[in-house]
Enzyme design. Structure first.
Site, short mmCIF file in Angstrom:
data_model
loop_
_atom_site.label_atom_id
_atom_site.label_comp_id
_atom_site.label_asym_id
_atom_site.label_seq_id
_atom_site.Cartn_x
_atom_site.Cartn_y
_atom_site.Cartn_z
N LEU A 1 -0.57 8.25 4.62
CA LEU A 1 -1.30 8.66 5.71
C LEU A 1 -2.59 9.85 5.46
O LEU A 1 -2.61 10.95 5.89
CB LEU A 1 -0.21 9.50 6.65
CG LEU A 1 0.77 8.52 7.28
CD1 LEU A 1 1.88 9.42 7.85
CD2 LEU A 1 0.04 7.74 8.33
N GLY B 1 -4.00 -6.56 11.09
CA GLY B 1 -4.14 -5.61 9.88
C GLY B 1 -4.95 -6.11 8.80
O GLY B 1 -5.95 -6.20 8.69
N THR B 2 -4.13 -6.31 7.88
CA THR B 2 -4.53 -7.06 6.34
C THR B 2 -5.71 -8.12 6.56
O THR B 2 -6.53 -8.04 5.57
CB THR B 2 -3.52 -7.29 5.77
OG1 THR B 2 -2.25 -6.10 5.74
CG2 THR B 2 -3.69 -7.35 4.25
N ASN C 1 0.68 -1.21 -0.14
CA ASN C 1 -0.11 -0.01 0.08
C ASN C 1 0.98 1.12 0.07
O ASN C 1 2.21 1.30 0.44
CB ASN C 1 -1.10 0.11 0.98
CG ASN C 1 -0.42 0.71 2.40
OD1 ASN C 1 -0.35 1.82 2.55
ND2 ASN C 1 0.21 -0.04 3.16
N ALA C 2 0.27 2.49 -0.58
CA ALA C 2 0.98 3.58 -0.67
C ALA C 2 -0.07 4.36 -0.35
O ALA C 2 -0.11 5.60 -0.93
CB ALA C 2 1.63 3.91 -2.01
N CYS D 1 6.45 4.85 8.89
CA CYS D 1 5.39 4.85 7.83
C CYS D 1 6.53 4.95 6.61
O CYS D 1 7.13 6.20 6.35
CB CYS D 1 4.62 5.98 7.72
SG CYS D 1 3.50 5.90 6.24
N GLY E 1 0.48 -8.29 5.17
CA GLY E 1 -0.28 -9.41 4.96
C GLY E 1 0.44 -10.80 5.31
O GLY E 1 1.55 -10.62 5.68
C1 LIG Z 1 -3.93 0.15 3.85
C2 LIG Z 1 -2.81 0.31 4.80
C3 LIG Z 1 -2.83 1.25 5.73
C4 LIG Z 1 -1.87 1.34 6.96
N1 LIG Z 1 -1.86 2.55 7.53
C5 LIG Z 1 -1.13 2.71 8.58
C6 LIG Z 1 -0.98 3.89 9.37
O1 LIG Z 1 -1.50 4.83 9.06
N2 LIG Z 1 0.02 3.86 10.38
C7 LIG Z 1 0.58 2.73 10.78
O2 LIG Z 1 1.39 2.98 11.71
N3 LIG Z 1 0.52 1.69 10.14
C8 LIG Z 1 -0.24 1.55 9.17
N4 LIG Z 1 -0.24 0.29 8.26
C9 LIG Z 1 0.68 -0.59 8.80
C10 LIG Z 1 -0.39 -1.80 9.64
O3 LIG Z 1 -0.67 -0.90 10.82
C11 LIG Z 1 0.60 -2.84 9.92
O4 LIG Z 1 1.76 -2.41 10.88
C12 LIG Z 1 1.01 -3.55 8.88
O5 LIG Z 1 0.03 -3.72 7.79
C13 LIG Z 1 1.49 -5.11 9.12
O6 LIG Z 1 0.37 -5.87 9.84
P1 LIG Z 1 -0.43 -6.81 8.87
O7 LIG Z 1 0.43 -7.73 7.94
O8 LIG Z 1 -1.32 -7.53 9.79
O9 LIG Z 1 -1.39 -5.83 8.03
C14 LIG Z 1 -1.01 0.31 7.22
C15 LIG Z 1 -1.32 -1.13 6.47
C16 LIG Z 1 -2.13 -1.03 5.47
C17 LIG Z 1 -2.19 -2.38 4.92
#
Ligand SMILES: Cc1cc2nc3c(=O)[nH]c(=O)nc-3n(C[C@H](O)[C@H](O)[C@H](O)COP(=O)(O)O)c2cc1C
Ligand SMILES: Cc1cc2nc3c(=O)[nH]c(=O)nc-3n(C[C@H](O)[C@H](O)[C@H](O)COP(=O)(O)OP(=O)(O)OC[C@H]3O[C@@H](n4cnc5c(N)ncnc54)[C@H](O)[C@@H]3O)c2cc1C
Ligand code: FES
Lengths: 304, 256
Positions: free
Chosen positions: A73, A265-266, A69-70, A130, A217
């Site tokens: 914020l 998260g994902t 993702n990009a 981030c 993910g």
């Molecule tokens: C679409 C998306 C947006 C995210 N936005 C933030 C964010 O605003 N702040 C942050 O600290 N992490 C953000 N993350 C990271 C997640 O909080 C998490 O650290 C990361 O996705 C790893 O966990 P996961 O594999 O269970 O998703 C984001 C991740 C995704 C996929």
């Protein structure tokens, strides 16, 4: 009855399952699917001092067992959060943490000061990791001196639970964890997304508008697990583990590696009920292993 | 209210080499009210490389039989597996999602579809007809072999066709059809879904003739419920989520 409660310093969680910032909106998005009050905690969208529009579309690329993702914020800014979103969600009977981000130390501090005033927000997760914003963001979390500087500056003004979210895009995550522990963090959470990239071979162009993005993910789980293990061996403050957790077993593995709680998260995108299923799954695991408290799992990895 | 439900595939009918219609039977929970233009996030298990759900429009709804139809175009790894699912297998969907099409303030409407964008227009046509408005369809494809379910659209109203190779209807794009070439269009509302270049041309046409044009975007999505902010489209009010503020937008609201 098994005891699912855990403590992150002063924070009491009814169970170790929280949601990861940026994947759970403000909680409201999931109200149709689950009982938000049943969660150990929710971490809301990354919040900055000023509103941000984020990056251009496309912001997402699917990858093998994961996604990039990009988003960059995108958020309404802390004032709008306090005015219009906080009043809608403050009734949640769970720990609501705000993920705080910024481009300068001053921005982090000012945002944290404002959130300090909110009665129903018992803590913040300081996002120094981030990968999707050009200025600041991950830059703070990839060098030890700057991670320490931003943590201590926020510590001076923020009186409640200060969780610092670490970047995996570093040589030694344990060093940074020790640094922020020394600077006054109450806990650390990890991992944020891993810097990655996707290319469309047919158009010969990058898939994301920003060329690189953050990988999350199931694909990142082994790396996240290894990092939680390394950090657990380096710090005394509690750890919140995340990265690809998609089942109760995954969550238990993170706890065995040393995490006191986990963030999902994902996996919420694939099944919006997954958090509750993970809580139920942890309970059944404890029952079938005749353990009376989930706390027995923390750091329980058998290595000999 | 959004739901996550398992459906049973009760029929899988191939229309053309790459279009399939799936008829899905609801389980015990009754179908909620669904608006035309809304979509479902469909879980596709057992497809290598498919990690996220796939957004698909609600093609048709039969409340009496408690069935939903999806019109699926095979374009990649997920859709190719979905269209091979046997009758009797289960499909898990998060639905109904997004904001659909609005009812018009005029009875003169034209529904323009291209590619898999024809999918939501059938349910929209049915809804318009129920509200006393006769839908007229303009469907554009590359070649006549890609025209799908014309009989179903025909039951609801007049169907006009363009093909790029001239194998059916008017040769060219939808914008080349005689109905779009008159001095004064005989419709006040355009509803459209399809490739973005087509919708952009229609939006311009609508601006020029001072018509309302509602477009349905097909942005890539991760969550489908407004949580990830991956699916944004630039609008007059900044970035908006296609999955919650859309997928249907007034063309004048978008900053294209
Ligand atoms: C679409 C998306 C947006 C995210 N936005 C933030 C964010 O605003 N702040 C942050 O600290 N992490 C953000 N993350 C990271 C997640 O909080 C998490 O650290 C990361 O996705 C790893 O966990 P996961 O594999 O269970 O998703 C984001 C991740 C995704 C996929
Ligand atoms: C609101 C909405 C409604 C839609 N309605 C329909 C419909 O009724 N019928 C239909 O056939 N198609 C519809 N689509 C498009 C459909 O979602 C994509 O064709 C599908 O996701 C492709 O998946 P795949 O695994 O087969 O393709 P992949 O192998 O993943 O990729 C092939 C191509 O599909 C597109 N694509 C991939 N992932 C996504 C995604 N998450 N979202 C959107 N596009 C993607 C890309 O252009 C990619 O190049 C709709 C899309 C949206 C956003
Ligand atoms: S797809 Fe996640 S916000 Fe729209």
């Amino acid at each position: 009855m098994v005891d699912l409660s855990v403590k992150l310093g002063s924070l009491e969680l009814k169970n170790p399952v929280m949601t990861a910032s940026g994947t759970f909106g403000y909680g409201e998005e999931y109200e149709d699917f689950i009982d938000i009050h049943s969660l150990g905690g929710i971490v809301v969208k990354g919040t900055t001092l000023h509103p941000r529009q984020g990056n251009d579309y496309p912001r997402m690329a699917e990858t093998p067992m994961g996604m990039l993702n990009a988003v960059g914020l995108q958020n309404v800014g802390v004032d709008q959060f306090i005015q219009s979103i906080y009043p809608r969600i403050k009734h949640y009977k769970t720990n609501i943490l705000v993920n705080v981000s910024g481009s300068t130390v001053e921005e982090y501090v000012e945002t944290a000061e404002k959130i300090n005033e909110l009665e129903s927000i018992p803590g913040i997760e300081l996002n120094i990791s981030c990968p999707n914003v050009k200025e600041g963001g991950m830059a703070f979390g990839t060098s030890c001196p700057s991670a320490i500087a931003v943590t201590s500056a926020v510590r001076d003004v923020y009186k409640k639970h200060l969780m610092v979210k670490l970047s995996p895009n570093v040589t030694s995550i344990a060093e940074i964890a020790k640094g922020v522990e020394g600077a006054g963090a109450d806990s650390v959470s990890l991992i944020n997304t891993l810097l990655g990239m996707a290319i469309d071979a047919h158009s010969r162009r990058p898939v994301l508008s920003t060329i690189t993005g953050g990988l999350s993910g199931a694909a990142v789980k082994p790396i996240a697990l290894r990092m939680v293990w390394q950090v657990a061996n380096a710090v005394k403050i509690p750890i919140v583990g995340m990265g690809g957790i998609s089942s109760a077993e995954d969550a238990i593995e993170f706890m065995l590696a040393g995490a006191t709680a986990v963030e999902i998260g994902t996996a919420n995108f694939i099944d919006p009920r997954i958090t509750i299923q993970i809580i139920d799954g942890i309970r059944s695991y404890l029952e079938s292993h005749q353990m009376n408290s989930v706390q027995n799992l923390i750091g329980g990895l058998i290595t000999e | 209210m959004k739901y996550i439900h398992d459906f049973t595939i009760v029929s899988n009918e191939r229309q053309t080499t790459d279009f399939v219609v799936l008829t899905l039977q609801a389980g015990e929970a009754p179908l909620p009210e669904i608006h035309p233009g809304q979509f479902a996030e469909v879980r596709i298990d057992g497809a290598p490389g498919v990690y996220l759900r796939r957004p698909l429009s609600i093609h048709d709804v039969d409340y009496d039989k408690q069935q939903i139809k999806l019109l699926v175009q095979e374009v990649g790894k997920g859709t190719k597996i979905l269209t091979q699912q046997a009758v009797g297998s289960m499909v898990n969907m998060v639905y109904p999602l997004g904001k659909g099409y609005d009812l018009p303030d005029s009875k003169r409407v034209l529904l323009v579809g291209g590619g898999c964008g024809v999918a939501p227009l059938l349910f929209l046509g049915r809804h318009l007809k129920k509200n006393g408005i006769s839908p007229r369809f303009l469907i554009g494809t590359r070649t006549s072999a890609n025209l799908v379910r014309l009989e179903a659209y025909n039951e609801l109203g007049e169907v006009m066709v363009t093909t790029e190779d001239g194998s059916a209807g008017t040769k060219g794009y939808v914008i080349n059809h005689p109905v779009m070439r008159t001095e004064e269009p005989d419709f006040d509302w355009i509803y459209t879904c399809g490739p973005e270049p087509m919708m952009k041309i229609l939006a311009k046409y609508a601006d020029h003739h001072d018509l309302t044009c509602q477009v349905s975007l097909e942005n890539h999505m991760a969550c489908g419920i407004g949580a990830c902010l991956c699916c944004i489209a630039p609008t007059k009010d900044g970035n908006k989520c296609t999955c919650t503020d859309g997928p249907v937008f007034d063309s004048k609201y978008l900053q294209w």
